[in-house]
Design a protein around this motif. Structure first.
Motif, mmCIF file in Angstrom:
data_model
loop_
_atom_site.group_PDB
_atom_site.id
_atom_site.type_symbol
_atom_site.label_atom_id
_atom_site.label_comp_id
_atom_site.label_asym_id
_atom_site.label_seq_id
_atom_site.Cartn_x
_atom_site.Cartn_y
_atom_site.Cartn_z
ATOM 1 N N LYS A 175 37.353 65.570 -14.758
ATOM 2 C CA LYS A 175 38.663 65.668 -15.404
ATOM 3 C C LYS A 175 38.496 65.571 -16.922
ATOM 4 O O LYS A 175 39.070 66.343 -17.681
ATOM 5 N N LYS A 176 37.653 64.616 -17.324
ATOM 6 C CA LYS A 176 37.377 64.432 -18.755
ATOM 7 C C LYS A 176 36.764 65.707 -19.346
ATOM 8 O O LYS A 176 37.123 66.152 -20.432
ATOM 9 N N GLN A 222 39.378 68.393 -19.804
ATOM 10 C CA GLN A 222 40.214 68.112 -20.975
ATOM 11 C C GLN A 222 39.465 68.487 -22.251
ATOM 12 O O GLN A 222 40.047 68.988 -23.209
ATOM 13 N N GLU A 223 38.165 68.236 -22.261
ATOM 14 C CA GLU A 223 37.336 68.617 -23.407
ATOM 15 C C GLU A 223 37.365 70.127 -23.600
ATOM 16 O O GLU A 223 37.461 70.623 -24.727
ATOM 17 N N ALA A 274 40.419 71.104 -25.248
ATOM 18 C CA ALA A 274 40.401 70.749 -26.669
ATOM 19 C C ALA A 274 39.627 71.784 -27.490
ATOM 20 O O ALA A 274 39.976 72.046 -28.636
ATOM 21 N N VAL A 275 38.594 72.396 -26.907
ATOM 22 C CA VAL A 275 37.816 73.402 -27.641
ATOM 23 C C VAL A 275 38.726 74.523 -28.130
ATOM 24 O O VAL A 275 38.600 74.996 -29.258
ATOM 25 N N GLY A 280 42.245 74.269 -27.774
ATOM 26 C CA GLY A 280 43.612 73.776 -27.944
ATOM 27 C C GLY A 280 43.732 72.614 -28.918
ATOM 28 O O GLY A 280 44.811 72.066 -29.082
ATOM 29 N N LYS A 339 43.289 69.375 -29.053
ATOM 30 C CA LYS A 339 43.110 68.090 -28.390
ATOM 31 C C LYS A 339 43.880 68.104 -27.084
ATOM 32 O O LYS A 339 44.642 69.026 -26.819
ATOM 33 N N MET A 340 43.649 67.065 -26.277
ATOM 34 C CA MET A 340 44.336 66.959 -25.002
ATOM 35 C C MET A 340 44.397 65.499 -24.622
ATOM 36 O O MET A 340 43.369 64.809 -24.742
ATOM 37 N N PRO A 341 45.541 64.961 -24.121
ATOM 38 C CA PRO A 341 46.805 65.650 -23.901
ATOM 39 C C PRO A 341 47.472 66.085 -25.230
ATOM 40 O O PRO A 341 47.078 65.644 -26.285
#
Lengths: 598, 384
Positions: free
Chosen positions: A170-171, A174-175, A178-179, A181, A183-185
């Protein structure tokens, strides 16, 4: 009659109360779904710069922020008059972002939010008396799905192997978001007319690498048959029957080996039982016991179904732009316009085209003054502000939730992976739904809802790779010009799909390009809906009514204190209550005691 | 301070965290991030079980679960490992634990192994825990708190009970710290009356603890969401006794209750922004999708006191301005009002970030401007 209430239903987003009446046979005869929190969200956008919506509406939900930002971006594309010219590569970038969010959200739901219920002690009590096979199955359930900080009979239980392995994935996902987008959330790149960031070659390389790492997890834990083989024989099967047959044959091989063959009572991953295979076989009475000849199952296909098919639809707004269409897209999301098409599938599995103008929302059982059934773009409601009126214990005739009751042509709709995969006629899920219907089960039930979520990960992962490596051009154009003057006296509709179902944002502006109305209608408002004006319960309420409360169809009698099927059914919709409750505005006349929903 | 941090990063391998004084420690962990911090500590932590178990009770009010999602993105290699190494007992967390509220005919049933309402009451009764709050707390309507009711009681009531018996409170995310998005300006916000734990926006007299007359040490970890490093490193510092509660709080926290090491008073996101070079040369994007400075697209980085640009997000792969989106000052007490409109130059807005911080912000911008050189200043003010 006994009242059995789950409050809060944890391991969901937000605060939900499920209150049921249960008869002496342990069958639920009445149910109420109550959303317990009122934030007053869209009001903050009124009189503001509409461009802020793509960032601020993400704060509705930290689990599916990408979906809110993209629904908002879609609404803003139309508001600014640029929906037909958003560059293809911006559309691909948005697709990639959403695909990663959907996979991450589904994986979190399956392993962190939903999975732990499979380690409920009720299954130990049902399975272990069944001898070696039952004991081995219980060992797998506990060993794979136990959550963090878990205790049984005073003993600390270590977190399950699948649970533990899923958290770094999951982490990782999310990474990956972030690449491209930021960051996440709460990623930052959705914007009217395009995308704020142009992913470069290095980013594409990183995304491919993340993809391969996640697929390592899938092949080690989730699915032990090679991914390509699975896709080829299910999602790309030439008919629903062939897809179902492939899965049944695959499972039969495992059953033969583990029940009577060389792997006697070995249901481990090493013996070929990935989490998908394991749940696909043991989750269902029809598949596991009737068709595969297993000695026992969790009977999840007997719970969470709909008893009256005329009172339920499956609804999808459609998601993921078709990249072969080039620049631009149709904001109305007509049938076939998106990779996952819009559509309505009736309770009897008949197909209809979707028309956004047929959506209404009512408030007869929510804490608002009744204003009749209205389209979201016109919605008005006056919420109560008398503390004594906000009560959850006054029965099904009362007002008992902050969620409104959306309907399509007057009918409650289930939204989410099952609805999307039915609407796009995905062979495996379509075939399973038909098989359940033909055998006297509800085509929608806890089991098909979960299998659809798992299968959706596979088909979106498959498409994601194409978007990343084939469709996206790092030298392409990423946005078109917009400025505030283009949003004067305008309207926009953003139709999209969050991981948990159909998501729409509606926006309108005045002559100064300021927001007049901002109205999301979100998936959990559909699924967690209360009764409507005609007294018809919402989808989750219908799914609870008629189900037995205890494990494996009350196999060990009735225990009101551990209603495991209420937990399964409620969580099978992947509820998001922060999303479900929204929208208030102060009515000038009645302020401050009365609030108005816009 | 910035230069000092960079040096610390370079000398990380040779550092002995356990023998450091608090100030250096906080600087160091601030610079290196939770991943490196926990990795470096591994031997000490695994062998030194003198760290007594630290119990966490994590409550959710009016929130989006984004901060819980964010903390799941932290740790080395992941959050479960991190809390195991630090000997943290995550005793209550609505989104992660097995339990749920169970009632039969209105009465709680089963035991704390399955019933979350019994569990949380038992934990509060036992005391000796750190209370983590995610989300703001409804005070409305009319002070009743009934806009958020969980398990037959208002969240205000549950918070009050849990806060009274806590050793300390960590307000995680801008909603818990300052009210955040729930307190965004609107006529409705007065009726819903959402509160942060110890502040509502910049006002430290309007926090829920003041409303309830509770006196407890509170650490604010704002951000929308809060960065997992900020949460884990603060917890780590508390657990390892490097940040003593309450003795060290006066010096370690700023006037808004934030650890200065992550939210430095004399440092803004702007200073280490990956697009800083464009700013210094006076090159600005006026349309999205470019690569230059985002000032004219509304970037609030020069007003925003956090180390985002050093630390970056999600394994340090990116951050807001790197991805072409203006900083929206989500760590500041006035968020989101102080940053709106998000895509309009801050200069056009007049008063910014509330009366208190306005002066500070102007000083910060002044310092940036000085560094940028006259050329850029002229461009920034639109004289070009």
């Amino acid at each position: 009659m006994v009242n059995v209430t789950v409050d809060p239903l944890t391991r969901i987003e937000g605060h939900l109360r499920l209150s049921t009446e249960v008869n002496a046979e342990g069958v639920i005869t009445d149910a109420r779904s109550s959303c317990l929190l009122f934030r007053g969200f869209e009001r903050i956008l009124q009189n503001q710069d509409p461009r802020d919506a793509a960032l601020l509406t993400q704060r509705i939900c930290g689990v599916c922020p990408t979906s809110h930002s993209l629904a908002a971006a879609n609404a803003l594309d139309q508001l600014f008059g640029v929906a037909d010219s958003v560059p293809k590569d911006a559309l691909v970038a948005r697709n990639i972002n959403q695909a990663l969010n959907t996979i991450a959200s589904h994986a979190t739901h399956i392993y962190v939010l939903w999975g732990p219920d499979l380690a409920n002690p009720a299954y130990r009590d049902v399975l272990t008396p069944l001898g070696e096979t039952g004991t081995a199955v219980w060992k797998e359930l506990l060993g794979r799905f136990a959550p963090i900080s878990y205790r049984l009979d005073g003993n600390a239980i270590p977190p399950g192997s699948s649970y533990l392995a899923a958290i770094p994935e999951k982490k990782r996902l999310q990474e990956a978001i972030a690449v491209i987008g930021g960051k996440m959330p709460h990623q930052v790149t959705s914007y009217p007319g395009g995308y704020t960031y142009k992913p470069n070659i290095a980013d594409i390389g990183k995304l491919s690498s993340y993809y391969l790492q996640v697929m390592d997890f899938v092949s080690s834990y989730t699915l032990r048959v090679p991914f390509e083989t699975w896709i080829e024989n299910t999602y790309k099967a030439s008919s629903p029957q062939k897809a179902v047959n492939f899965v049944l044959e695959h499972l039969q091989g495992l059953v033969d080996s583990s029940i009577s063959g060389s792997n006697s009572n070995n249901f481990s991953r090493e013996a070929g039982w990935g989490d998908t295979e394991f749940y696909a076989a043991f989750g269902s009475e029809l598949v596991g016991e009737t068709l595969l000849g297993l000695p026992a199952s969790l009977k999840h296909d007997r719970t969470g179904g709909y008893s009256d098919p005329s009172k339920i639809n499956f609804l999808a707004y459609g998601a993921f732009y078709k990249t072969e269409n080039g620049d631009g897209y149709d904001p109305n999301s007509p049938a076939g316009d998106r990779f996952q098409t819009s559509g309505i599938v009736t309770g009897n599995l008949e197909y209809k085209n979707f028309d956004a103008s047929k959506i209404t929302e009512g408030v007869s059982h929510a804490f608002y003054e009744d204003t009749g059934e209205l389209h979201p773009s016109k919605g008005e409601t006056n919420p109560v502000s008398d503390p004594d009126e906000i009560r959850y214990d006054r029965g099904s005739e009362s007002r008992y939730t902050w969620s409104k009751a959306p309907r399509y042509e007057g009918i409650p709709c289930e939204v989410g992976p099952l609805s999307r995969l039915l609407a796009m006629k995905e062979p495996l899920v379509t075939g399973l739904a038909q098989a359940f219907k033909d055998n006297g089960y509800s085509p929608a039930n806890t089991y098909t809802r979960m299998v659809a979520r798992i299968q959706e990960i596979a088909i979106i992962a498959n498409e994601l790779l194409k978007w990343v490596t084939v469709d996206y051009d790092p030298n392409g154009k990423i946005s078109v010009h917009t400025d505030l003057s283009m949003a004067k006296d305008s309207e926009g509709m953003g139709l999209w799909e969050a991981p948990r179902g159909a998501l729409g944002h509606w926006v309108s502006t005045d002559s100064n390009s300021k927001v007049v109305r901002y109205q999301p209608v979100v998936p959990s408002t559909w699924n967690m809906s209360p009764r409507d004006g005609a007294g018809v319960p919402g989808p989750l309420e219908q799914a609870l009514i008629g189900s037995k409360i205890n494990a494996a169809e009350n196999a060990l009698g009735i225990d009101y204190s551990n209603p495991v099927n209420i937990l399964h059914i409620g969580r099978s919709y992947d509820p998001c209550v922060a999303c479900a409750v929204h929208t208030i505005d102060l009515s000038g006349k009645n302020a401050p005691k009365t609030l108005r929903l816009v | 301070m910035v230069i000092g941090k960079k040096n610390l990063v370079h000398t990380l391998e040779s550092m002995d965290f356990l023998n450091m004084d608090r100030r250096t420690f906080l600087k160091a962990v601030g610079a290196v991030g939770a991943t490196a911090f926990l990795g470096t500590y591994k031997t000490e932590i695994v062998s030194a079980l003198e760290f007594a178990e630290t119990k966490l009770v994590w409550l959710h009010g009016a929130e989006c679960t984004g901060c819980s999602e964010s903390v799941l993105n932290g740790g080395n290699p992941d959050i479960v490992q991190a809390i195991t190494r630090l000997n943290v007992n995550l005793a209550y967390h609505e989104t992660l634990l097995a339990q749920q509220g169970l009632f039969v005919d209105g009465k709680p049933v089963n035991s704390s192994e399955l019933n979350s309402e019994i569990l949380v009451d038992e934990l509060i009764e036992e005391g000796n825990y750190i209370l983590v709050v995610e989300g703001s707390i409804a005070n409305g309507p009319d002070g009743s708190g009934r806009y958020c009711v969980i398990g037959n009681r208002t969240f205000k009531e549950l918070f009050s009970k849990a806060a009274k018996n806590a050793n300390a409170i960590l307000a995680v995310g801008t909603c818990a710290a300052y009210g955040g998005i729930n307190c965004a300006d609107s006529a409705v916000s007065k009726v819903t009356d959402y509160r942060g734990v110890a502040f509502t926006k910049e006002d430290s007299s309007k926090g829920m603890v003041q409303e309830l007359g509770i006196r407890k040490p509170v650490i604010n970890i704002p951000g929308c969401p809060a960065h997992p490093d900020w949460i884990l490193l603060t917890l780590g510092a508390v657990i390892l006794g490097k940040l003593k509660i309450p003795d060290d709080l006066d010096t370690a926290l700023d006037r808004y209750g934030r650890p200065k090491v992550f939210f430095p008073e004399d440092h803004t996101v702007h200073e280490n922004c990956p697009r800083r070079g464009y700013y210094d040369r006076g090159e600005f994007d006026t349309e999205i999708g470019g690569e230059k400075c985002l000032w004219k697209l509304g970037c609030k980085a020069p007003y925003t006191h956090s180390d985002c640009a050093l630390r970056r997000w999600n394994g340090s792969v990116s951050m807001c301005t790197q991805a072409g989106s203006p900083c929206i000052a989500c760590v500041e007490p006035g968020f989101p009002d102080s940053a709106r409109p998000l895509y309009v130059e801050a200069e056009d807005k007049g008063l910014f970030l509330g009366a208190n911080i306005d002066t500070v912000s102007k000083v910060a911008v002044g310092a940036s401007v000085l560094a940028a050189g006259v050329h850029a200043v002229r461009r920034m003010k639109g004289d070009d």
